[in-house]
Design an enzyme around this catalytic site. Structure first.
Site, PDB file in Angstrom:
ATOM      1  N   TYR A 151      -8.889 -45.065  27.162  1.00  0.00           N
ATOM      2  CA  TYR A 151      -8.245 -45.764  26.064  1.00  0.00           C
ATOM      3  C   TYR A 151      -6.746 -45.995  26.635  1.00  0.00           C
ATOM      4  O   TYR A 151      -5.981 -47.054  26.401  1.00  0.00           O
ATOM      5  CB  TYR A 151      -8.279 -44.744  24.719  1.00  0.00           C
ATOM      6  CG  TYR A 151      -7.304 -45.564  23.657  1.00  0.00           C
ATOM      7  CD1 TYR A 151      -7.792 -46.364  22.984  1.00  0.00           C
ATOM      8  CD2 TYR A 151      -6.204 -44.725  23.327  1.00  0.00           C
ATOM      9  CE1 TYR A 151      -7.117 -46.730  21.927  1.00  0.00           C
ATOM     10  CE2 TYR A 151      -5.433 -45.294  22.125  1.00  0.00           C
ATOM     11  CZ  TYR A 151      -6.028 -46.185  21.502  1.00  0.00           C
ATOM     12  OH  TYR A 151      -5.108 -46.685  20.573  1.00  0.00           O
ATOM     13  N   LYS A 155      -4.750 -49.326  27.258  1.00  0.00           N
ATOM     14  CA  LYS A 155      -3.440 -49.749  26.564  1.00  0.00           C
ATOM     15  C   LYS A 155      -2.282 -49.547  27.517  1.00  0.00           C
ATOM     16  O   LYS A 155      -1.256 -50.704  27.213  1.00  0.00           O
ATOM     17  CB  LYS A 155      -3.248 -48.587  25.293  1.00  0.00           C
ATOM     18  CG  LYS A 155      -4.212 -48.591  24.439  1.00  0.00           C
ATOM     19  CD  LYS A 155      -4.028 -50.033  23.532  1.00  0.00           C
ATOM     20  CE  LYS A 155      -5.148 -49.957  22.317  1.00  0.00           C
ATOM     21  NZ  LYS A 155      -5.147 -51.153  21.488  1.00  0.00           N
TER      22      LYS A 155
HETATM   23  P1  NAP Z   1      -9.374 -49.685  12.922  1.00  0.00           P
HETATM   24  O1  NAP Z   1      -9.026 -49.050  11.364  1.00  0.00           O
HETATM   25  O2  NAP Z   1     -10.703 -48.690  13.537  1.00  0.00           O
HETATM   26  O3  NAP Z   1      -9.812 -50.858  12.961  1.00  0.00           O
HETATM   27  C1  NAP Z   1     -10.139 -51.612  14.132  1.00  0.00           C
HETATM   28  C2  NAP Z   1     -10.008 -52.928  14.062  1.00  0.00           C
HETATM   29  O4  NAP Z   1     -10.379 -53.566  15.234  1.00  0.00           O
HETATM   30  C3  NAP Z   1     -11.337 -53.602  13.116  1.00  0.00           C
HETATM   31  O5  NAP Z   1     -10.662 -54.556  12.032  1.00  0.00           O
HETATM   32  C4  NAP Z   1     -12.233 -53.896  13.896  1.00  0.00           C
HETATM   33  O6  NAP Z   1     -13.096 -55.187  13.199  1.00  0.00           O
HETATM   34  C5  NAP Z   1     -11.478 -54.563  15.123  1.00  0.00           C
HETATM   35  N1  NAP Z   1     -12.380 -54.487  16.015  1.00  0.00           N
HETATM   36  C6  NAP Z   1     -12.911 -53.689  16.837  1.00  0.00           C
HETATM   37  N2  NAP Z   1     -13.676 -53.957  17.973  1.00  0.00           N
HETATM   38  C7  NAP Z   1     -13.498 -55.599  17.899  1.00  0.00           C
HETATM   39  C8  NAP Z   1     -14.169 -56.604  18.532  1.00  0.00           C
HETATM   40  N3  NAP Z   1     -15.031 -56.258  19.535  1.00  0.00           N
HETATM   41  N4  NAP Z   1     -13.716 -57.859  18.352  1.00  0.00           N
HETATM   42  C9  NAP Z   1     -13.077 -58.054  17.100  1.00  0.00           C
HETATM   43  N5  NAP Z   1     -12.591 -57.215  16.451  1.00  0.00           N
HETATM   44  C10 NAP Z   1     -12.889 -55.904  16.764  1.00  0.00           C
HETATM   45  O7  NAP Z   1      -8.151 -49.069  13.932  1.00  0.00           O
HETATM   46  P2  NAP Z   1      -6.668 -49.131  13.975  1.00  0.00           P
HETATM   47  O8  NAP Z   1      -5.805 -47.957  13.779  1.00  0.00           O
HETATM   48  O9  NAP Z   1      -6.415 -50.269  12.771  1.00  0.00           O
HETATM   49  O10 NAP Z   1      -6.339 -49.886  15.143  1.00  0.00           O
HETATM   50  C11 NAP Z   1      -5.938 -51.376  15.421  1.00  0.00           C
HETATM   51  C12 NAP Z   1      -4.966 -51.402  16.968  1.00  0.00           C
HETATM   52  O11 NAP Z   1      -4.083 -50.144  16.731  1.00  0.00           O
HETATM   53  C13 NAP Z   1      -5.925 -50.817  17.793  1.00  0.00           C
HETATM   54  O12 NAP Z   1      -5.610 -51.856  18.938  1.00  0.00           O
HETATM   55  C14 NAP Z   1      -5.740 -49.373  18.322  1.00  0.00           C
HETATM   56  O13 NAP Z   1      -6.034 -49.054  19.301  1.00  0.00           O
HETATM   57  C15 NAP Z   1      -4.110 -49.541  17.802  1.00  0.00           C
HETATM   58  N6  NAP Z   1      -3.544 -48.207  17.685  1.00  0.00           N
HETATM   59  C16 NAP Z   1      -3.765 -47.420  16.597  1.00  0.00           C
HETATM   60  C17 NAP Z   1      -3.326 -46.075  16.238  1.00  0.00           C
HETATM   61  C18 NAP Z   1      -3.567 -45.343  15.278  1.00  0.00           C
HETATM   62  O14 NAP Z   1      -3.226 -44.241  15.263  1.00  0.00           O
HETATM   63  N7  NAP Z   1      -4.577 -45.607  14.337  1.00  0.00           N
HETATM   64  C19 NAP Z   1      -2.420 -45.772  17.242  1.00  0.00           C
HETATM   65  C20 NAP Z   1      -1.952 -46.582  18.145  1.00  0.00           C
HETATM   66  C21 NAP Z   1      -2.534 -47.785  18.528  1.00  0.00           C
HETATM   67  P3  NAP Z   1     -14.695 -54.935  12.533  1.00  0.00           P
HETATM   68  O15 NAP Z   1     -14.560 -53.650  11.898  1.00  0.00           O
HETATM   69  O16 NAP Z   1     -14.639 -56.285  11.835  1.00  0.00           O
HETATM   70  O17 NAP Z   1     -15.531 -54.981  13.722  1.00  0.00           O
END
Ligand code: NAP
Length: 243
Positions: A151, A155
């Site tokens: 991961y 990133k």
């Molecule tokens: P989340 O709640 O798990 O949501 C992930 C989203 O990504 C969902 O809408 C999912 O869509 C979509 N997704 C996953 N695989 C996909 C694919 N192959 N094609 C299209 N869509 C896909 O995660 P989140 O926390 O909102 O994360 C969003 C971004 O923020 C990510 O890049 C993550 O790495 C980053 N981030 C998150 C955090 C944190 O603490 N939460 C911290 C740093 C960075 P479906 O459900 O429709 O498949």
């Protein structure tokens, strides 16, 4: 009206981002992969607010599917002003347990997904000499996270993509920036125990984890004219967890 295509808009940060753009008057193309019901309810929510939105199914790891998604958004809105590469998955495990398939899948979605969407959207942006791209990286892409090597590497690659693409696209008046969130309350962190979350809050100068809306507002800022002289930036939104 300005228009935006947001990947991974069905849940979490992407969903909050879609709502923030819609509230600011943007037309929203909301991508989803598996969560169709959530994506359709998001579109209904935006329409109920008086906004304009469509949902587009696409697995961002599929290059041709991303080209088709961008075409669908352009057909609906005429052009795309901002591309938000938010879709992502975690990969929490010991490095020595990581299989080549785990590694490839993490990069295919987190890194190739952004490449695929940038590749599809940039031709028109270059022709229009106008556009903004925001990539969603992570604090772990900056610092590296133990038990999150795949991961973190995927990133960190997004940060390299952001910086290089910002240099290449600047003369075409296209800005490319990156958000590096800290720990945010979404499904991605649902495997963390209350004790883990408390420990992370305790380590954070602002004494809490972040909300998806706080990342959404930052993404909106980086896509809008409010940040017209910012490109190639990696904006940490982490409550001070990394200073
Ligand atoms: P989340 O709640 O798990 O949501 C992930 C989203 O990504 C969902 O809408 C999912 O869509 C979509 N997704 C996953 N695989 C996909 C694919 N192959 N094609 C299209 N869509 C896909 O995660 P989140 O926390 O909102 O994360 C969003 C971004 O923020 C990510 O890049 C993550 O790495 C980053 N981030 C998150 C955090 C944190 O603490 N939460 C911290 C740093 C960075 P479906 O459900 O429709 O498949």
């Amino acid at each position: 009206m300005p228009s935006v295509l947001i990947t991974g808009a069905s849940r979490g940060i992407g969903r909050a981002t879609a709502l923030a753009f819609a509230k600011a008057g943007w037309w929203v193309a909301a991508n989803y992969n598996n969560s169709m019901e959530e994506a359709l309810s998001l579109v209904e929510e935006i329409k109920a607010m008086g906004g304009t939105a469509i949902a587009i199914k696409c697995d961002v790891s599929d290059h041709d599917a991303c080209a088709s998604m961008v075409k669908q958004a352009k057909d609906a809105f005429g052009h795309i002003d901002a591309m938000i590469n938010n879709a992502g998955i975690s990969c929490d495990m010991l490095f020595t347990d990581t299989t080549p398939e785990d590694w490839r899948r993490t990069f295919a979605i987190n890194t190739d997904g952004a490449y695929n969407c940038c590749h599809a959207v940039l031709g028109d942006m270059i022709a229009r000499k106008k556009g903004a791209i925001v990539n969603v990286s992570s604090i772990w892409g900056v610092t590296g996270g133990s038990c999150e090597v795949a991961y973190s590497a995927s990133k960190a690659a997004l940060i390299g993509l952001t910086k290089a693409l910002a240099k290449e696209m600047g003369p075409s008046n296209i800005r490319v920036n990156c958000v590096a969130p800290g720990v945010i309350s979404t499904d991605m962190n649902r495997n963390l125990s209350p004790a883990d979350l408390q420990a992370l809050s305790d380590e954070t100068p602002l004494c809490r984890i972040g909300t998806p809306e706080e990342i959404a507002e930052t993404i909106l800022f980086l896509a809008s004219e409010m940040s017209s002289f910012i490109t190639g930036a990696v904006l940490g939104v982490n409550g001070g967890l990394l200073i």
